[in-house]
Design a protein around this motif. Structure first.
Motif, PDB file in Angstrom:
ATOM      1  N   PRO A   1       5.137  -8.220  -3.259  1.00  0.00           N
ATOM      2  CA  PRO A   1       5.403  -7.639  -4.578  1.00  0.00           C
ATOM      3  C   PRO A   1       6.097  -6.295  -4.443  1.00  0.00           C
ATOM      4  CG  PRO A   1       3.092  -7.404  -4.001  1.00  0.00           C
ATOM      5  CD  PRO A   1       3.734  -8.222  -2.917  1.00  0.00           C
ATOM      6  N   GLU A   2       6.961  -6.052  -5.389  1.00  0.00           N
ATOM      7  CA  GLU A   2       7.632  -4.768  -5.397  1.00  0.00           C
ATOM      8  C   GLU A   2       6.622  -3.705  -5.812  1.00  0.00           C
ATOM      9  OE1 GLU A   2      11.233  -4.686  -7.648  1.00  0.00           O
ATOM     10  OE2 GLU A   2      11.775  -6.711  -7.006  1.00  0.00           O
ATOM     11  N   PRO A   3       6.741  -2.516  -5.285  1.00  0.00           N
ATOM     12  CA  PRO A   3       5.789  -1.464  -5.677  1.00  0.00           C
ATOM     13  C   PRO A   3       5.933  -1.162  -7.166  1.00  0.00           C
ATOM     14  CG  PRO A   3       7.508  -0.583  -4.229  1.00  0.00           C
ATOM     15  CD  PRO A   3       7.711  -2.064  -4.311  1.00  0.00           C
ATOM     16  N   PHE A   4       4.791  -0.992  -7.821  1.00  0.00           N
ATOM     17  CA  PHE A   4       4.778  -0.735  -9.261  1.00  0.00           C
ATOM     18  C   PHE A   4       5.084   0.733  -9.515  1.00  0.00           C
ATOM     19  CE2 PHE A   4       2.640   0.216 -13.286  1.00  0.00           C
ATOM     20  CZ  PHE A   4       3.187  -0.776 -14.091  1.00  0.00           C
ATOM     21  N   GLU A   5       6.084   0.973 -10.300  1.00  0.00           N
ATOM     22  CA  GLU A   5       6.459   2.346 -10.604  1.00  0.00           C
ATOM     23  C   GLU A   5       5.915   2.697 -11.987  1.00  0.00           C
ATOM     24  OE1 GLU A   5      10.458   4.984 -11.260  1.00  0.00           O
ATOM     25  OE2 GLU A   5      10.521   3.312  -9.847  1.00  0.00           O
ATOM     26  N   VAL A   6       5.042   3.676 -12.036  1.00  0.00           N
ATOM     27  CA  VAL A   6       4.441   4.099 -13.292  1.00  0.00           C
ATOM     28  C   VAL A   6       5.416   4.969 -14.053  1.00  0.00           C
ATOM     29  CG1 VAL A   6       2.537   5.380 -14.344  1.00  0.00           C
ATOM     30  CG2 VAL A   6       2.127   3.998 -12.308  1.00  0.00           C
ATOM     31  N   VAL A   7       5.641   4.589 -15.305  1.00  0.00           N
ATOM     32  CA  VAL A   7       6.493   5.375 -16.184  1.00  0.00           C
ATOM     33  C   VAL A   7       5.565   6.062 -17.179  1.00  0.00           C
ATOM     34  CG1 VAL A   7       8.358   5.321 -17.872  1.00  0.00           C
ATOM     35  CG2 VAL A   7       8.381   3.740 -15.935  1.00  0.00           C
ATOM     36  N   ALA A   8       5.503   7.374 -17.110  1.00  0.00           N
ATOM     37  CA  ALA A   8       4.590   8.153 -17.948  1.00  0.00           C
ATOM     38  C   ALA A   8       4.992   8.074 -19.414  1.00  0.00           C
ATOM     39  CB  ALA A   8       4.571   9.603 -17.484  1.00  0.00           C
ATOM     40  N   SER A   9       4.038   8.399 -20.259  1.00  0.00           N
ATOM     41  CA  SER A   9       4.281   8.472 -21.690  1.00  0.00           C
ATOM     42  C   SER A   9       5.321   9.544 -21.974  1.00  0.00           C
ATOM     43  CB  SER A   9       2.962   8.813 -22.394  1.00  0.00           C
ATOM     44  OG  SER A   9       3.205   9.176 -23.728  1.00  0.00           O
ATOM     45  N   GLU A  10       6.143   9.321 -22.970  1.00  0.00           N
ATOM     46  CA  GLU A  10       7.166  10.297 -23.334  1.00  0.00           C
ATOM     47  C   GLU A  10       6.638  11.360 -24.288  1.00  0.00           C
ATOM     48  OE1 GLU A  10      10.679   8.322 -24.704  1.00  0.00           O
ATOM     49  OE2 GLU A  10      10.839   7.110 -22.885  1.00  0.00           O
ATOM     50  N   LEU A  11       5.367  11.274 -24.648  1.00  0.00           N
ATOM     51  CA  LEU A  11       4.779  12.226 -25.586  1.00  0.00           C
ATOM     52  C   LEU A  11       4.533  13.567 -24.899  1.00  0.00           C
ATOM     53  CD1 LEU A  11       2.095   9.880 -27.184  1.00  0.00           C
ATOM     54  CD2 LEU A  11       4.349  10.438 -28.108  1.00  0.00           C
ATOM     55  N   ASP A  12       4.662  14.639 -25.688  1.00  0.00           N
ATOM     56  CA  ASP A  12       4.315  15.942 -25.131  1.00  0.00           C
ATOM     57  C   ASP A  12       2.798  16.017 -24.975  1.00  0.00           C
ATOM     58  OD1 ASP A  12       3.110  17.592 -27.533  1.00  0.00           O
ATOM     59  OD2 ASP A  12       4.869  16.515 -28.311  1.00  0.00           O
ATOM     60  N   GLU A  13       2.324  17.025 -24.268  1.00  0.00           N
ATOM     61  CA  GLU A  13       0.909  17.106 -23.901  1.00  0.00           C
ATOM     62  C   GLU A  13      -0.014  17.152 -25.123  1.00  0.00           C
ATOM     63  OE1 GLU A  13      -1.723  20.041 -21.154  1.00  0.00           O
ATOM     64  OE2 GLU A  13       0.306  19.576 -20.457  1.00  0.00           O
ATOM     65  N   MET A  14       0.327  17.920 -26.143  1.00  0.00           N
ATOM     66  CA  MET A  14      -0.516  18.044 -27.341  1.00  0.00           C
ATOM     67  C   MET A  14      -0.550  16.728 -28.119  1.00  0.00           C
ATOM     68  SD  MET A  14      -1.910  20.980 -27.349  1.00  0.00           S
ATOM     69  CE  MET A  14      -2.466  21.227 -29.015  1.00  0.00           C
ATOM     70  N   THR A  15       0.594  16.101 -28.287  1.00  0.00           N
ATOM     71  CA  THR A  15       0.647  14.830 -29.000  1.00  0.00           C
ATOM     72  C   THR A  15      -0.099  13.755 -28.225  1.00  0.00           C
ATOM     73  OG1 THR A  15       2.799  15.479 -29.885  1.00  0.00           O
ATOM     74  CG2 THR A  15       2.197  13.163 -30.084  1.00  0.00           C
ATOM     75  N   HIS A  16       0.054  13.764 -26.908  1.00  0.00           N
ATOM     76  CA  HIS A  16      -0.653  12.807 -26.070  1.00  0.00           C
ATOM     77  C   HIS A  16      -2.167  12.965 -26.238  1.00  0.00           C
ATOM     78  CE1 HIS A  16      -0.968   9.930 -22.814  1.00  0.00           C
ATOM     79  NE2 HIS A  16      -1.907  10.702 -22.269  1.00  0.00           N
ATOM     80  N   ALA A  17      -2.639  14.201 -26.296  1.00  0.00           N
ATOM     81  CA  ALA A  17      -4.068  14.457 -26.499  1.00  0.00           C
ATOM     82  C   ALA A  17      -4.526  13.927 -27.862  1.00  0.00           C
ATOM     83  CB  ALA A  17      -4.361  15.948 -26.375  1.00  0.00           C
ATOM     84  N   GLU A  18      -3.697  14.128 -28.894  1.00  0.00           N
ATOM     85  CA  GLU A  18      -4.030  13.608 -30.225  1.00  0.00           C
ATOM     86  C   GLU A  18      -4.116  12.091 -30.216  1.00  0.00           C
ATOM     87  OE1 GLU A  18      -0.810  15.161 -32.543  1.00  0.00           O
ATOM     88  OE2 GLU A  18      -1.967  16.908 -33.192  1.00  0.00           O
ATOM     89  N   VAL A  19      -3.152  11.451 -29.575  1.00  0.00           N
ATOM     90  CA  VAL A  19      -3.110   9.991 -29.520  1.00  0.00           C
ATOM     91  C   VAL A  19      -4.320   9.459 -28.747  1.00  0.00           C
ATOM     92  CG1 VAL A  19      -1.795   8.038 -28.600  1.00  0.00           C
ATOM     93  CG2 VAL A  19      -0.623   9.835 -29.852  1.00  0.00           C
ATOM     94  N   ARG A  20      -4.667  10.117 -27.650  1.00  0.00           N
ATOM     95  CA  ARG A  20      -5.854   9.714 -26.883  1.00  0.00           C
ATOM     96  C   ARG A  20      -7.112   9.838 -27.734  1.00  0.00           C
ATOM     97  NH1 ARG A  20      -6.452  12.970 -21.894  1.00  0.00           N
ATOM     98  NH2 ARG A  20      -8.325  11.713 -21.700  1.00  0.00           N
ATOM     99  N   MET A  21      -7.206  10.901 -28.540  1.00  0.00           N
ATOM    100  CA  MET A  21      -8.358  11.080 -29.419  1.00  0.00           C
ATOM    101  C   MET A  21      -8.420   9.955 -30.462  1.00  0.00           C
ATOM    102  SD  MET A  21      -9.215  13.993 -32.238  1.00  0.00           S
ATOM    103  CE  MET A  21      -7.935  13.292 -33.237  1.00  0.00           C
ATOM    104  N   LEU A  22      -7.270   9.621 -31.044  1.00  0.00           N
ATOM    105  CA  LEU A  22      -7.222   8.535 -32.024  1.00  0.00           C
ATOM    106  C   LEU A  22      -7.597   7.200 -31.385  1.00  0.00           C
ATOM    107  CD1 LEU A  22      -4.005   9.491 -33.994  1.00  0.00           C
ATOM    108  CD2 LEU A  22      -6.352   9.502 -34.856  1.00  0.00           C
ATOM    109  N   TYR A  23      -7.139   6.984 -30.158  1.00  0.00           N
ATOM    110  CA  TYR A  23      -7.475   5.756 -29.439  1.00  0.00           C
ATOM    111  C   TYR A  23      -8.985   5.676 -29.213  1.00  0.00           C
ATOM    112  CZ  TYR A  23      -7.421   2.097 -25.907  1.00  0.00           C
ATOM    113  OH  TYR A  23      -7.643   0.938 -25.218  1.00  0.00           O
ATOM    114  N   GLN A  24      -9.571   6.771 -28.768  1.00  0.00           N
ATOM    115  CA  GLN A  24     -11.015   6.795 -28.527  1.00  0.00           C
ATOM    116  C   GLN A  24     -11.776   6.576 -29.831  1.00  0.00           C
ATOM    117  OE1 GLN A  24     -12.444  10.311 -26.563  1.00  0.00           O
ATOM    118  NE2 GLN A  24     -14.574   9.659 -26.652  1.00  0.00           N
ATOM    119  N   GLU A  25     -11.325   7.203 -30.898  1.00  0.00           N
ATOM    120  CA  GLU A  25     -11.970   7.037 -32.200  1.00  0.00           C
ATOM    121  C   GLU A  25     -11.914   5.576 -32.657  1.00  0.00           C
ATOM    122  OE1 GLU A  25     -10.245   8.207 -36.309  1.00  0.00           O
ATOM    123  OE2 GLU A  25     -11.311   9.985 -35.556  1.00  0.00           O
ATOM    124  N   SER A  26     -10.777   4.945 -32.475  1.00  0.00           N
ATOM    125  CA  SER A  26     -10.628   3.541 -32.881  1.00  0.00           C
ATOM    126  C   SER A  26     -11.506   2.614 -32.047  1.00  0.00           C
ATOM    127  CB  SER A  26      -9.171   3.100 -32.792  1.00  0.00           C
ATOM    128  OG  SER A  26      -8.420   3.705 -33.810  1.00  0.00           O
TER     129      SER A  26
END
Length: 176
Positions: free
Chosen positions: A25-50
């Motif tokens: 298998p080809e090595p898996f290359e992780v592509v990070a989220s394009e969200l800035d750090e604050m928005t990413h934190a908000e989205v993670r909070m919403l995900y946890q809440e859901s």
């Protein structure tokens, strides 16, 4: 001729090497989220809440089924304790039927609530890393929906069967 045989052997060896390369298998290359750090934190909070809301709703669905079955037992106990006549038994049967309809309605409302939370979770997943998406894709959305709706049908059947048992018990108690 001997040269041709050696060339064939080299070709086979190259083909085997190619097969090995294709199998690895080809090595898996992780592509990070394009969200800035604050928005990413908000989205993670919403995900946890859901996800917490999903657990809450599933838990309430099962508690609703359990509480309904216990209430059915209470109705049978009360009818047996007071030695219910046919008129009182009929009123208890009507209450049981109304309660069954109300409980199934509530279970369906909970199901729609879960559906909305899943829609939020899926939307959030679109903005996360490709590793996050790949891990979430282990269980398909369709499979998850099938499981949820099968459980809803199972819960509804259990509630209806409980109501049938109550009505049979009330018939026996009242002697109707």
């Amino acid at each position: 001729m001997a040269l041709k045989g050696k060339d064939k052997g080299k070709d086979r060896a190259r083909d085997k090497d190619k097969d090995r390369e294709e199998e690895e298998p080809e090595p898996f290359e992780v592509v990070a989220s394009e969200l800035d750090e604050m928005t990413h934190a908000e989205v993670r909070m919403l995900y946890q809440e859901s996800t917490e809301t999903m657990r809450f709703v599933k838990n309430h669905q099962w508690k609703t089924v359990g509480a309904t079955l216990i209430t059915y037992l209470g109705i049978i106990f009360v009818a047996g304790f007071v030695k219910a006549d046919a008129d009182f038994a009929n009123k208890l049967m009507a209450i049981t039927i109304l309660m069954t309809c109300a409980v199934i309605f509530v279970l369906i409302v909970y199901q729609f609530w879960m559906h909305n939370e899943m829609a939020k979770i899926n939307r959030i997943g679109a903005d996360m890393s490709n590793l996050f998406s790949e891990i979430r894709a282990v269980k398909s959305t369709r499979e998850g929906n099938v499981h949820r709706y099968l459980l809803l049908v199972f819960m509804s059947i259990v509630v209806v069967l409980g109501a049938i048992v109550v009505n049979l018990a009330l018939d026996r108690i009242s002697g109707a």
